[in-house]
Design an enzyme around this catalytic site. Structure first.
Site, short mmCIF file in Angstrom:
data_model
loop_
_atom_site.label_atom_id
_atom_site.label_comp_id
_atom_site.label_asym_id
_atom_site.label_seq_id
_atom_site.Cartn_x
_atom_site.Cartn_y
_atom_site.Cartn_z
N HIS A 122 0.89 -1.18 0.00
CA HIS A 122 0.00 0.00 0.00
C HIS A 122 0.92 1.23 0.00
CE1 HIS A 122 -3.47 2.42 0.60
NE2 HIS A 122 -3.87 2.04 1.81
N MET A 135 7.95 -2.55 -7.04
CA MET A 135 7.09 -1.63 -6.30
C MET A 135 6.80 -0.37 -7.12
SD MET A 135 6.23 -3.06 -3.60
CE MET A 135 6.53 -4.79 -3.46
N ASP A 190 2.56 5.78 -6.88
CA ASP A 190 3.76 5.74 -6.05
C ASP A 190 5.06 5.79 -6.82
OD1 ASP A 190 2.67 5.65 -3.45
OD2 ASP A 190 1.98 3.62 -3.84
N HIS A 211 -2.04 -2.23 -10.03
CA HIS A 211 -3.06 -1.67 -9.17
C HIS A 211 -4.23 -2.62 -9.08
CE1 HIS A 211 -5.90 1.21 -7.45
NE2 HIS A 211 -4.82 1.84 -7.05
C1 COA Z 1 -1.03 -3.17 -6.15
C2 COA Z 1 -1.06 -4.68 -6.10
C3 COA Z 1 -0.98 -5.13 -4.62
C4 COA Z 1 -2.36 -5.17 -6.71
O1 COA Z 1 -2.36 -6.51 -6.44
P1 COA Z 1 -3.45 -7.57 -6.89
O2 COA Z 1 -4.61 -6.96 -7.56
O3 COA Z 1 -3.69 -8.39 -5.69
O4 COA Z 1 -2.67 -8.36 -8.00
P2 COA Z 1 -1.64 -9.52 -7.72
O5 COA Z 1 -0.65 -9.13 -6.69
O6 COA Z 1 -2.44 -10.77 -7.47
O7 COA Z 1 -0.92 -9.62 -9.12
C5 COA Z 1 -1.46 -10.29 -10.30
C6 COA Z 1 -0.28 -10.75 -11.13
O8 COA Z 1 0.49 -9.63 -11.58
C7 COA Z 1 1.80 -9.67 -11.02
N1 COA Z 1 2.14 -8.35 -10.52
C8 COA Z 1 1.28 -7.44 -10.00
N2 COA Z 1 1.95 -6.34 -9.63
C9 COA Z 1 3.24 -6.58 -9.93
C10 COA Z 1 4.41 -5.82 -9.78
N3 COA Z 1 4.36 -4.60 -9.24
N4 COA Z 1 5.57 -6.35 -10.20
C11 COA Z 1 5.63 -7.57 -10.75
N5 COA Z 1 4.55 -8.35 -10.93
C12 COA Z 1 3.37 -7.85 -10.52
C13 COA Z 1 1.72 -10.65 -9.85
O9 COA Z 1 2.97 -11.22 -9.54
C14 COA Z 1 0.70 -11.62 -10.36
O10 COA Z 1 1.35 -12.46 -11.29
P3 COA Z 1 0.97 -14.03 -11.37
O11 COA Z 1 -0.48 -14.06 -11.76
O12 COA Z 1 1.91 -14.57 -12.40
O13 COA Z 1 1.20 -14.57 -9.98
C15 COA Z 1 0.12 -5.27 -6.89
O14 COA Z 1 0.08 -4.83 -8.22
C16 COA Z 1 1.45 -4.93 -6.24
O15 COA Z 1 1.88 -5.61 -5.31
N6 COA Z 1 2.13 -3.86 -6.72
C17 COA Z 1 3.34 -3.42 -6.11
C18 COA Z 1 3.07 -2.64 -4.84
C19 COA Z 1 2.54 -1.26 -5.12
O16 COA Z 1 3.02 -0.57 -5.99
N7 COA Z 1 1.58 -0.86 -4.30
C20 COA Z 1 0.96 0.45 -4.41
C21 COA Z 1 -0.43 0.29 -4.94
S1 COA Z 1 -1.15 1.87 -5.32
#
Ligand code: COA
Length: 380
Positions: A220, A255, A310, A259
């Site tokens: 987050h 990171m 971010d 989204h």
């Molecule tokens: C934001 C976030 C938590 C959304 O997560 P989500 O909807 O639960 O999606 P998931 O984490 O299940 O990701 C789905 C797929 O995309 C990939 N993915 C998503 N975000 C990714 C990232 N930033 N880098 C690499 N791979 C990513 C996951 O590894 C997953 O791959 P898989 O299906 O092969 O396992 C996720 O994109 C993330 O962790 N991003 C990085 C943290 C971040 O920037 N947070 C700020 C949000 S505003």
């Protein structure tokens, strides 16, 4: 992982709000009906905070009164200063903010003397003071005298009290825009945590403390700090391609990308990126912008993942001379406005938030007396 765990409540509507629309087809991101691009182009953070909390954009005189009130509410009590001097200098500033705000809740508890609206204004005004008093005490051996800063905006005050010099106009405005973009985002995890807490009949400070604890995580609010560390880890733009590709092969999460709600792009990212480009022109670290763009290109080509707010915000803060450790607390300084508005909205139409779980544990079984039990660890 069960199907229910996998959803993480994705796509499930858990309540109503009149505060913002996130990723709605044909509408985009709006705060109380105003398009985020218009707000970022023409408003200040203070106007946006007022809009969120008091429901309408302020008139000129309302804005003047509101800004003067925030300036007057910046000073922090001596008991709080003492606590900040007691906390370790090695603490994470998110923990400092969480603890400082919690103490304020005991000194100025919610009551007829301190209404919810007054607490909202107070926290927006003094969160930067709490953070910077602690920061200056440990990093520069200095007791910050908040009363000596008369800066009109939160952004200018923060940069001035942090660096000791009046910020460049472009830096002040860039941070102001970032605060606008961070202010509100519907039922994100920290806002939801605040609403759950307030729905139990708890007090304003407890809801804010729940929200800060939730925002702290790298999935987050913590993502902006990690994004900066990644960008700064590259000496040259031409090293980006191979490293990011190998990180992706190793399933490392990058990171600042992806989204939960947005699927193609984050509407806030381009606004921030444009400010980063402007700031980079006056920076000796301009190559960092090329490196960031390189990461963006590889992420899109390899994974169709786009930068969220971010990613470029990290660089915006860096070009404003803000240490990386303070990035997530800046998110708090801004999101306090959205959290406050949600707390007020939840209270106005409250029903206890209490969902249900799908049970996946043991079948019902008979109780075993102590002498009949085998060691729980031996069965693992
Ligand atoms: C934001 C976030 C938590 C959304 O997560 P989500 O909807 O639960 O999606 P998931 O984490 O299940 O990701 C789905 C797929 O995309 C990939 N993915 C998503 N975000 C990714 C990232 N930033 N880098 C690499 N791979 C990513 C996951 O590894 C997953 O791959 P898989 O299906 O092969 O396992 C996720 O994109 C993330 O962790 N991003 C990085 C943290 C971040 O920037 N947070 C700020 C949000 S505003």
């Amino acid at each position: 992982m069960t199907e229910t765990e996998q959803t993480g409540l994705a796509g499930i509507i858990v309540g109503d709000t009149a505060l913002s629309t996130v990723g709605k087809a044909g509408i985009g991101l709006t705060y109380r009906g105003y398009d985020i691009h218009e707000l970022a182009a023409s408003a200040t953070f203070e106007e946006v905070a007022y809009l969120l909390i008091y429901r309408e954009l302020p008139s000129e005189s309302e804005l003047k009164t509101y800004c003067s009130r925030l300036v007057a509410l910046r000073a922090i009590p001596n008991e709080l200063k003492l606590l900040l001097e007691t906390m370790p200098g090695s603490a994470h500033p998110m923990d400092v903010l969480r603890t400082g705000i919690s103490l304020l809740g005991t000194l100025e508890p919610e009551s007829t003397k301190h209404s919810a609206y007054q607490i909202a204004d107070r926290l927006i005004a003094c969160a930067p003071s709490i953070l910077l008093y602690w920061y200056q005490f440990y990093r520069n051996n200095k007791r910050l005298d908040i009363t000596q800063y008369a800066d009109k905006t939160t952004a200018d005050f923060f940069l001035h009290a942090l660096t000791g010099k009046k910020p460049e106009q472009e830096q002040g405005r860039a941070l102001d825009v970032a605060l606008i973009l961070y202010a509100e985002h519907e039922f994100n995890a920290s806002t939801f945590a605040a609403r759950v807490t307030i729905s139990t009949g708890s007090d304003f400070y407890s809801a804010v403390v729940s929200a800060i604890g939730t925002l702290r995580g790298p999935l987050h609010g913590g993502a902006n700090e990690e994004a900066m560390r990644l960008i700064a880890s590259f000496q040259m733009p031409n090293l980006v391609e191979a490293t990011i590709k190998s990180m992706l092969v190793d399933k490392v999460k990058i990171m600042g990308f992806g989204h939960r709600v947005y699927k193609i792009s984050d509407p806030r990212s381009d606004v921030v990126k444009a400010w980063v480009e402007t700031l980079s022109k006056n920076s000796s670290e301009a190559p960092l912008f090329d490196i960031a763009q390189g990461i963006e290109k590889v992420m899109w080509r390899e994974k169709k993942l786009f930068p969220n707010l971010d990613f470029y915000s990290a660089l915006l803060f860096h070009f404003c001379d803000i240490p990386t450790l303070l990035f997530t607390p800046i998110f708090v300084m801004s999101r306090l406005s959205g959290w406050s508005a949600h707390i007020l909205e939840q209270r106005a139409h409250n029903r206890l938030i209490r969902p249900e779980a799908k049970y996946i544990g043991m079948e019902k079984r008979s109780f075993k007396s102590l002498k009949d039990r085998t060691s729980a660890t031996s069965t693992k």
